[in-house]
Design a protein around this motif. Structure first.
Motif, short mmCIF file in Angstrom:
data_model
loop_
_atom_site.label_atom_id
_atom_site.label_comp_id
_atom_site.label_asym_id
_atom_site.label_seq_id
_atom_site.Cartn_x
_atom_site.Cartn_y
_atom_site.Cartn_z
N ALA A 201 0.80 -1.22 0.00
CA ALA A 201 0.00 0.00 0.00
C ALA A 201 0.84 1.28 0.00
CB ALA A 201 -0.93 0.01 1.21
N ALA A 202 2.01 1.23 0.63
CA ALA A 202 2.83 2.44 0.75
C ALA A 202 4.29 2.10 0.45
CB ALA A 202 2.68 3.02 2.15
N PRO A 203 4.59 1.83 -0.82
CA PRO A 203 5.97 1.50 -1.17
C PRO A 203 6.91 2.63 -0.70
CG PRO A 203 4.53 1.21 -3.07
CD PRO A 203 3.73 1.88 -1.99
N GLY A 204 8.01 2.25 -0.13
CA GLY A 204 8.96 3.24 0.34
C GLY A 204 8.79 3.63 1.80
N ARG A 205 7.64 3.28 2.40
CA ARG A 205 7.45 3.58 3.81
C ARG A 205 8.41 2.72 4.62
NH1 ARG A 205 1.89 3.17 7.43
NH2 ARG A 205 2.63 4.54 9.09
N ARG A 206 9.02 3.31 5.61
CA ARG A 206 9.94 2.56 6.46
C ARG A 206 9.13 1.66 7.38
NH1 ARG A 206 15.02 5.01 9.85
NH2 ARG A 206 15.99 2.99 10.25
N LEU B 163 10.50 -15.19 12.22
CA LEU B 163 9.71 -14.01 11.88
C LEU B 163 10.60 -12.91 11.31
CD1 LEU B 163 7.10 -12.42 11.78
CD2 LEU B 163 7.43 -11.86 14.22
N ARG B 164 11.77 -12.73 11.90
CA ARG B 164 12.70 -11.72 11.40
C ARG B 164 13.03 -11.98 9.93
NH1 ARG B 164 15.41 -8.91 15.67
NH2 ARG B 164 17.36 -8.78 14.52
N ALA B 165 13.27 -13.24 9.57
CA ALA B 165 13.58 -13.58 8.18
C ALA B 165 12.38 -13.30 7.27
CB ALA B 165 14.00 -15.05 8.08
N ARG B 166 11.19 -13.64 7.74
CA ARG B 166 9.98 -13.43 6.92
C ARG B 166 9.72 -11.96 6.65
NH1 ARG B 166 5.29 -16.70 9.84
NH2 ARG B 166 4.11 -16.09 7.98
N VAL B 167 9.86 -11.10 7.66
CA VAL B 167 9.57 -9.68 7.44
C VAL B 167 10.71 -8.97 6.71
CG1 VAL B 167 7.91 -9.54 9.34
CG2 VAL B 167 10.32 -8.92 9.75
N THR B 168 11.94 -9.44 6.91
CA THR B 168 13.06 -8.87 6.17
C THR B 168 12.88 -9.11 4.67
OG1 THR B 168 14.55 -9.11 8.06
CG2 THR B 168 15.58 -8.90 5.90
N ALA B 169 12.37 -10.28 4.31
CA ALA B 169 12.12 -10.60 2.91
C ALA B 169 11.08 -9.66 2.30
CB ALA B 169 11.66 -12.05 2.77
N LEU B 170 10.26 -9.04 3.14
CA LEU B 170 9.24 -8.10 2.67
C LEU B 170 9.74 -6.65 2.70
CD1 LEU B 170 6.19 -9.66 4.54
CD2 LEU B 170 6.65 -9.76 2.06
N GLY B 171 10.98 -6.46 3.15
CA GLY B 171 11.54 -5.12 3.18
C GLY B 171 11.53 -4.44 4.53
N ALA B 172 11.08 -5.13 5.57
CA ALA B 172 11.05 -4.54 6.91
C ALA B 172 12.40 -4.70 7.58
CB ALA B 172 9.97 -5.19 7.76
#
Length: 153
Positions: free
Chosen positions: A104-109, A119-128
């Protein structure tokens, strides 16, 4: 005749900080297991100044979402902290939230507070960006401390 009011486009959205409630509460053996709901409420309340003031390396305001599960489901949000009750796995709900926000908000930190390696690996793969529990729990690595980033504190 009145001059039209110039409306400026809104600035970039505030960084989103998603907190794995069960993981952060469970990171300190303070008897939380006797009152899981109360522990989640205390964490929620401790996140209010984080939402307003930010973290040592990330000034506020921040959009803060606390994800709760199990016996902590039903904890209400407060101004500055939105609480999301996971119907099943809190980790799965966090991944859903991060994925939806990334779309929804590409570029949002996007930042996720958890020590859970999977979980850290899963969200890192999404850019978090993953942050350890001490980032929001206080102490040497918490708000006002060294703010260790990206570590499973």
């Amino acid at each position: 005749m009145e001059q039209p009011v110039e409306i400026l486009p809104p600035g970039p959205p505030a960084p989103l900080l998603v907190v794995d409630g069960a993981n952060v509460v469970g990171s300190v053996p303070d008897g939380w297991w006797r009152d899981r709901r109360g522990a989640a409420e205390r964490l929620r309340d401790a996140l209010v100044p984080v939402a307003a003031d930010g973290l040592p390396e990330l000034p506020g305001p921040l959009a803060v979402v606390l994800v709760v599960e199990g016996a902590a489901r039903g904890v209400e949000g407060v101004p500055g902290v939105r609480v999301v009750s996971a119907p099943g796995s809190g980790d799965d709900r966090i991944v859903e939230l991060v994925a939806a926000e990334a779309a929804a908000a590409p570029g949002r930190r996007l930042l996720v507070v958890t020590a859970d390696r999977g979980l850290r690996a899963r969200v890192t793969a999404l850019g978090a960006e993953p942050l350890g529990p001490r980032t929001v729990r206080g102490g040497a690595g918490g708000p006002g401390g060294s703010g260790r980033r990206g570590r499973a504190d």
